[in-house]
Write a protein that holds these residues in place. Structure first.
Motif, PDB file in Angstrom:
ATOM      1  N   ILE A 172      13.782  -2.776  -5.096  1.00 56.58           N
ATOM      2  CA  ILE A 172      13.595  -2.339  -3.711  1.00 56.58           C
ATOM      3  C   ILE A 172      12.784  -1.043  -3.662  1.00 56.58           C
ATOM      4  CG2 ILE A 172      14.772  -1.573  -1.619  1.00 56.58           C
ATOM      5  CD1 ILE A 172      15.294  -4.439  -2.032  1.00 56.58           C
ATOM      6  N   ALA A 173      13.213  -0.047  -4.465  1.00 59.26           N
ATOM      7  CA  ALA A 173      12.522   1.242  -4.426  1.00 59.26           C
ATOM      8  C   ALA A 173      11.077   1.084  -4.879  1.00 59.26           C
ATOM      9  CB  ALA A 173      13.246   2.239  -5.322  1.00 59.26           C
ATOM     10  N   PHE A 174      10.908   0.344  -5.954  1.00 61.76           N
ATOM     11  CA  PHE A 174       9.574   0.160  -6.507  1.00 61.76           C
ATOM     12  C   PHE A 174       8.655  -0.532  -5.505  1.00 61.76           C
ATOM     13  CE2 PHE A 174       6.705  -2.750  -8.700  1.00 61.76           C
ATOM     14  CZ  PHE A 174       5.954  -1.836  -9.420  1.00 61.76           C
ATOM     15  N   SER A 175       9.142  -1.603  -4.888  1.00 61.67           N
ATOM     16  CA  SER A 175       8.249  -2.331  -3.985  1.00 61.67           C
ATOM     17  C   SER A 175       7.980  -1.520  -2.716  1.00 61.67           C
ATOM     18  CB  SER A 175       8.812  -3.711  -3.650  1.00 61.67           C
ATOM     19  OG  SER A 175      10.153  -3.641  -3.311  1.00 61.67           O
ATOM     20  N   LEU A 176       8.960  -0.688  -2.328  1.00 58.76           N
ATOM     21  CA  LEU A 176       8.710   0.161  -1.158  1.00 58.76           C
ATOM     22  C   LEU A 176       7.624   1.192  -1.473  1.00 58.76           C
ATOM     23  CD1 LEU A 176       9.466   0.832   1.724  1.00 58.76           C
ATOM     24  CD2 LEU A 176      11.239   2.346   0.878  1.00 58.76           C
ATOM     25  N   ILE A 177       7.693   1.785  -2.668  1.00 59.58           N
ATOM     26  CA  ILE A 177       6.685   2.783  -3.044  1.00 59.58           C
ATOM     27  C   ILE A 177       5.294   2.144  -3.105  1.00 59.58           C
ATOM     28  CG2 ILE A 177       5.906   4.260  -4.939  1.00 59.58           C
ATOM     29  CD1 ILE A 177       8.889   4.749  -5.558  1.00 59.58           C
ATOM     30  N   ILE A 178       5.230   0.990  -3.747  1.00 63.82           N
ATOM     31  CA  ILE A 178       3.931   0.304  -3.855  1.00 63.82           C
ATOM     32  C   ILE A 178       3.403  -0.027  -2.462  1.00 63.82           C
ATOM     33  CG2 ILE A 178       2.789  -1.799  -4.630  1.00 63.82           C
ATOM     34  CD1 ILE A 178       3.334  -0.292  -6.970  1.00 63.82           C
ATOM     35  N   ALA A 179       4.307  -0.533  -1.606  1.00 63.54           N
ATOM     36  CA  ALA A 179       3.868  -0.918  -0.260  1.00 63.54           C
ATOM     37  C   ALA A 179       3.363   0.302   0.504  1.00 63.54           C
ATOM     38  CB  ALA A 179       5.013  -1.584   0.488  1.00 63.54           C
ATOM     39  N   LEU A 180       4.062   1.442   0.338  1.00 65.72           N
ATOM     40  CA  LEU A 180       3.625   2.661   1.024  1.00 65.72           C
ATOM     41  C   LEU A 180       2.242   3.076   0.548  1.00 65.72           C
ATOM     42  CD1 LEU A 180       6.863   4.821   1.064  1.00 65.72           C
ATOM     43  CD2 LEU A 180       5.538   4.119   3.047  1.00 65.72           C
ATOM     44  N   MET A 181       2.022   2.965  -0.770  1.00 62.98           N
ATOM     45  CA  MET A 181       0.716   3.359  -1.298  1.00 62.98           C
ATOM     46  C   MET A 181      -0.368   2.396  -0.826  1.00 62.98           C
ATOM     47  SD  MET A 181       1.268   4.911  -5.072  1.00 62.98           S
ATOM     48  CE  MET A 181       2.052   3.540  -5.841  1.00 62.98           C
ATOM     49  N   LEU A 182      -0.034   1.109  -0.810  1.00 62.18           N
ATOM     50  CA  LEU A 182      -1.035   0.126  -0.389  1.00 62.18           C
ATOM     51  C   LEU A 182      -1.310   0.206   1.098  1.00 62.18           C
ATOM     52  CD1 LEU A 182      -0.169  -3.094  -2.398  1.00 62.18           C
ATOM     53  CD2 LEU A 182      -2.079  -1.578  -2.728  1.00 62.18           C
ATOM     54  N   ASN A 183      -0.326   0.735   1.828  1.00 63.43           N
ATOM     55  CA  ASN A 183      -0.493   0.808   3.272  1.00 63.43           C
ATOM     56  C   ASN A 183      -1.425   1.950   3.678  1.00 63.43           C
ATOM     57  OD1 ASN A 183       0.126  -0.261   5.821  1.00 63.43           O
ATOM     58  ND2 ASN A 183       1.495   1.475   6.212  1.00 63.43           N
ATOM     59  N   GLY A 184      -1.539   2.957   2.794  1.00 69.36           N
ATOM     60  CA  GLY A 184      -2.429   4.069   3.088  1.00 69.36           C
ATOM     61  C   GLY A 184      -3.884   3.670   2.911  1.00 69.36           C
ATOM     62  N   LYS A 185      -4.750   4.653   3.119  1.00 63.55           N
ATOM     63  CA  LYS A 185      -6.174   4.356   2.965  1.00 63.55           C
ATOM     64  C   LYS A 185      -6.532   4.480   1.496  1.00 63.55           C
ATOM     65  CE  LYS A 185      -7.790   5.808   7.474  1.00 63.55           C
ATOM     66  NZ  LYS A 185      -7.191   7.026   8.023  1.00 63.55           N
ATOM     67  N   ILE A 186      -6.753   3.366   0.840  1.00 61.86           N
ATOM     68  CA  ILE A 186      -7.181   3.427  -0.551  1.00 61.86           C
ATOM     69  C   ILE A 186      -8.334   2.469  -0.774  1.00 61.86           C
ATOM     70  CG2 ILE A 186      -4.991   4.138  -1.574  1.00 61.86           C
ATOM     71  CD1 ILE A 186      -4.730   1.087  -2.315  1.00 61.86           C
ATOM     72  N   HIS A 187      -9.055   2.738  -1.835  1.00 56.62           N
ATOM     73  CA  HIS A 187     -10.159   1.846  -2.190  1.00 56.62           C
ATOM     74  C   HIS A 187      -9.603   0.640  -2.935  1.00 56.62           C
ATOM     75  CE1 HIS A 187     -13.070   4.810  -0.969  1.00 56.62           C
ATOM     76  NE2 HIS A 187     -12.361   5.728  -1.609  1.00 56.62           N
ATOM     77  N   ALA A 188     -10.362  -0.434  -2.910  1.00 49.50           N
ATOM     78  CA  ALA A 188     -10.025  -1.652  -3.661  1.00 49.50           C
ATOM     79  C   ALA A 188      -8.617  -2.144  -3.345  1.00 49.50           C
ATOM     80  CB  ALA A 188     -10.166  -1.415  -5.157  1.00 49.50           C
ATOM     81  N   LYS A 189      -8.258  -2.071  -2.070  1.00 53.83           N
ATOM     82  CA  LYS A 189      -6.914  -2.464  -1.663  1.00 53.83           C
ATOM     83  C   LYS A 189      -6.628  -3.932  -2.012  1.00 53.83           C
ATOM     84  CE  LYS A 189      -5.219  -0.768   2.274  1.00 53.83           C
ATOM     85  NZ  LYS A 189      -5.003  -0.628   3.710  1.00 53.83           N
ATOM     86  N   SER A 190      -7.617  -4.779  -1.738  1.00 50.01           N
ATOM     87  CA  SER A 190      -7.360  -6.207  -1.955  1.00 50.01           C
ATOM     88  C   SER A 190      -7.238  -6.531  -3.445  1.00 50.01           C
ATOM     89  CB  SER A 190      -8.446  -7.054  -1.307  1.00 50.01           C
ATOM     90  OG  SER A 190      -9.705  -6.616  -1.717  1.00 50.01           O
ATOM     91  N   LEU A 191      -7.941  -5.754  -4.275  1.00 49.29           N
ATOM     92  CA  LEU A 191      -7.819  -5.983  -5.719  1.00 49.29           C
ATOM     93  C   LEU A 191      -6.396  -5.670  -6.177  1.00 49.29           C
ATOM     94  CD1 LEU A 191      -9.322  -6.522  -8.464  1.00 49.29           C
ATOM     95  CD2 LEU A 191      -9.446  -4.042  -8.653  1.00 49.29           C
ATOM     96  N   PHE A 192      -5.872  -4.525  -5.716  1.00 45.11           N
ATOM     97  CA  PHE A 192      -4.514  -4.159  -6.095  1.00 45.11           C
ATOM     98  C   PHE A 192      -3.504  -5.174  -5.574  1.00 45.11           C
ATOM     99  CE2 PHE A 192      -6.182   0.255  -6.556  1.00 45.11           C
ATOM    100  CZ  PHE A 192      -5.845   0.399  -7.884  1.00 45.11           C
ATOM    101  N   ARG A 193      -3.708  -5.592  -4.344  1.00 40.11           N
ATOM    102  CA  ARG A 193      -2.814  -6.606  -3.774  1.00 40.11           C
ATOM    103  C   ARG A 193      -2.811  -7.863  -4.633  1.00 40.11           C
ATOM    104  NH1 ARG A 193      -3.041  -8.100   2.368  1.00 40.11           N
ATOM    105  NH2 ARG A 193      -1.591  -6.620   3.206  1.00 40.11           N
ATOM    106  N   MET A 194      -3.997  -8.246  -5.059  1.00 40.77           N
ATOM    107  CA  MET A 194      -4.140  -9.460  -5.857  1.00 40.77           C
ATOM    108  C   MET A 194      -3.360  -9.329  -7.159  1.00 40.77           C
ATOM    109  SD  MET A 194      -7.665 -11.120  -7.101  1.00 40.77           S
ATOM    110  CE  MET A 194      -7.604 -10.855  -8.841  1.00 40.77           C
TER     111      MET A 194
END
Lengths: 347, 315
Positions: free
Chosen positions: B103-125
């Motif tokens: 839970i904690a890990f996926s929340l942290i990742i989701a928070l980071m992915l939700n911000g403005k970052i480059h290559a978002k879709s690559l990380f999501r993939m």
């Protein structure tokens, strides 16, 4: 950095107390303004992330991405290694010479092309049934009100939450009494066609959420225009739920492809290959046995040239997930984006 | 349509022609599932419950032989099958340890992915990849290769740290670290659920907080977490369900081998799977009680207390 952080929180605290007062925030002094500027560069503000934060975020993301990919990369590099490279500590990642012998051996041991075809049948037919039925059921739950609806919904959730181990055995007995356990796709198709396939509940919930978001008036308008209930479903609800259909199709396919427990039960799993259908995951599970049978390596000594090694195992694993990997890389966008589009999350 | 003649079509108690037709069509749509759930869930549940309380023999159909004691099968699961209680306890403990991490890990990742970052879709993939390929046999092969753990975590330091702890606590923690990648691999869907949830948090809330002078850290605790509470509950339940039904789960393999082995038989396996079901149900209930929104209840309790206090004062 630590100091800055301290300062930052202290500042936030004072800012908070100031905010509670009716007066406006006093203009910062020149020294503070300088501090503010550097703070903004390093720690960022509400609008823009600072340098430190960016560094932390990207480092974390890249590290975690590497951790995620690590087993895959390991598998890939191992599967191309020769026997000598496996023992050579210096060739930990990059094989000194790329060999495809592992793959050739693994294809023979898995009976790859044959198993692949069988697996495709076994994944596709139940998937089609599952999509059709769960779409209907999800629509029925979302669109209509009927007596005992709450009871059925409760049953739906319950059948999702409780592990299927308690029910799998009576179901197996039922099928075997009806002589349906004959190594064919029948048990899978029957369960999927009655909305009890693998992860059917999740599919129903996806469709349920999706159809609930479709404005009722659209469907009602069609009905007033003379379309019957079924016509409204086929002409309006189905085209509108295309995104959900794609998700459910993709996921059902993947789930059925990866399913091991039910496949073991319904296909009569053993250590030797039977004549009926099989899945690549089942073949992978008994890879060692079938390899030894194929190459008759069990009896031979450790030094036998055909001895099963890690590289061949990794090649076999790679081969069994290869179709899914291809599917994923082609339809990657649909997979990832559709999950929040289709409202898997529920409202 | 039929609605014309009705005086008050919104009266729920009124049975109109239109309403009956709704009922009929609703049931028509869900009919396949109702048939399925009755045969493959309700009937199967009852049947396996009967199995577990009797000794079944197969000859021209199923004969249920009564047991001398109704609970014999259950008792013998604990008395004879030494592996079972241990595996079950390990499963429960592992679940309790893994869930907060996921839970904690996926929340942290989701928070980071939700911000403005480059290559978002690559990380999501990349983060979503394990959802597609992580299955029992593949996991087994990878675990056998020793790639289920993070290479940087040296096994020696860990054992040194853990040596101070008693065995029954140290063992699950050791397991946890030795399969850290597998645990993280189980977080794909959870990350997406959190991401979808984060996108639904109204940005006006953050703006208002910002005007009030709240830092990002504060608005995370005071806005993001409370809003995400239902998502956390959903994710926790989802995690329990997937971990409990996953094929690489030792206990499921144990139930499978016992049930379909010639010597032990179905009734024995049925008892085992019912114990397992009960444990999973209890865990789910605990998760639900722990994470549900309890603010209302708390308020009610407080007011009740205050009212009682007031009465006492009056008396």
């Amino acid at each position: 950095m630590k100091m800055l952080k301290k300062k930052h929180t202290a500042n936030a605290r004072t800012a908070k107390t100031i905010a509670q007062l009716p007066e406006k925030k006093p203009a910062p002094k020149s020294r503070e303004a300088r501090m503010d500027h550097w703070k903004k560069v390093f720690l960022g503000s509400m609008e823009k992330r600072g340098l430190v934060m960016s560094l932390v975020v990207y480092t974390l993301l890249i590290t975690i991405a590497f951790i995620y990919l690590y087993p895959m990369l390991h598998m890939l590099s191992r599967s191309f290694m020769s026997k000598e490279d496996l023992l050579d500590a210096s060739a930990k990642w990059i094989p000194s010479s790329v060999t495809t012998k592992n793959y050739k051996d693994a294809i023979l041991a898995l009976d790859y092309w044959n198993s692949l075809g069988k697996n495709l049948i076994l994944a596709l037919l139940p998937t089609i049934c599952q999509v059709i039925i769960t779409s209907m059921v999800g629509y029925g739950f979302a669109r209509y009100n009927f007596p005992l609806k709450k009871l059925w919904m409760g049953l739906l959730i319950l059948s999702f939450l409780l592990p299927s181990q308690a029910t799998s055995m009576p179901n197996y007995l039922l099928f075997s009494r009806l002589k349906l356990i004959d190594g064919t796709v029948k048990p899978f198709v029957i369960t999927a066609a009655l909305g009890q396939g693998f992860m059917s509940v999740l599919c129903i919930l996806i469709f349920y959420n999706f159809h609930r978001q479709v404005p009722q008036s659209l469907v009602e308008a069609a009905e007033i225009d003379g379309a019957g209930h079924f016509k409204a479903y086929f002409r309006i609800a189905i085209p509108l739920s295309l995104a959900a259909i794609i998700v459910v199709t993709l996921f059902s396919f993947v789930w059925y492809w990866n399913e091991v427990y039910l496949a073991q039960i319904y296909l009569g799993y053993g250590t030797t290959r039977n004549t009926g259908l099989t899945t690549l995951m089942l073949e992978l599970q008994r890879f060692e046995d079938s390899y030894n049978v194929t190459f008759d390596a069990r009896a031979s000594s450790v030094t036998s040239p055909n001895k099963l090694n890690d590289a061949i195992k990794m090649a076999g694993t790679m081969l069994s997930i290869l179709p899914l990997l291809l599917l994923y890389f082609v339809l990657q966008k649909q997979f990832v984006e559709s999950v929040d589009k289709a409202g898997i999350t529920g409202e | 349509m039929a609605g014309k003649k009705v005086k008050n079509p919104h009266d729920k108690r009124r049975i109109t022609k239109r309403r009956v037709s709704e009922w009929v069509h609703g049931y028509l749509f869900i009919l396949p599932w109702i048939v399925g759930v009755c045969i493959f869930f309700v009937y199967a549940m009852v049947q396996s419950l009967r199995f577990s309380f009797s000794n079944i023999v197969f000859s021209n159909g199923i004969t249920f032989n009564p047991l001398p004691n109704a609970w014999d099968n259950y008792a013998s699961v604990f008395m004879k099958e030494i592996n079972f209680p241990v595996t079950l306890a390990n499963f429960g403990l592992g679940l309790v340890l893994q869930m907060p991490i996921i839970i904690a890990f996926s929340l942290i990742i989701a928070l980071m992915l939700n911000g403005k970052i480059h290559a978002k879709s690559l990380f999501r993939m990349i983060f979503f990849l394990p959802v597609i390929i992580a299955t029992g046999p593949v996991m087994q092969q990878l675990t056998a290769q020793g790639v289920s753990t993070v290479p940087m975590v040296s096994a020696n330091t860990l054992t040194n740290v853990l040596s101070g702890l008693p065995e029954f606590i140290a063992a699950p923690i050791n397991d946890l670290f030795s399969s850290l990648i597998l645990i993280l691999w189980n977080s794909g869907i959870q990350i997406l659920i959190f991401l979808a949830g984060l996108q639904k948090v109204p940005s006006t809330l953050y703006e208002a907080a910002k005007i009030d002078g709240a830092s990002g850290w504060e608005s995370f605790w005071k806005i993001t977490l409370p809003v995400m509470r239902s998502m956390i509950l959903l994710n926790a339940i989802y995690t329990v369900v997937t971990l409990a039904t996953g094929g690489d789960n030792e206990i499921i393999q144990l139930i499978y081998t016992v049930s379909y082995a010639a010597t032990k038989g179905y009734s024995y396996g049925a008892a085992m799977s019912w114990i397992y079901t009960a444990v999973v149900a209890v865990i789910l209930l605990l998760v639900f009680l722990l994470l549900r929104e309890k603010s209302d209840k708390h308020v009610k309790y407080e007011t009740k207390r205050i009212v009682q206090k007031g009465r006492r004062w009056q008396a």
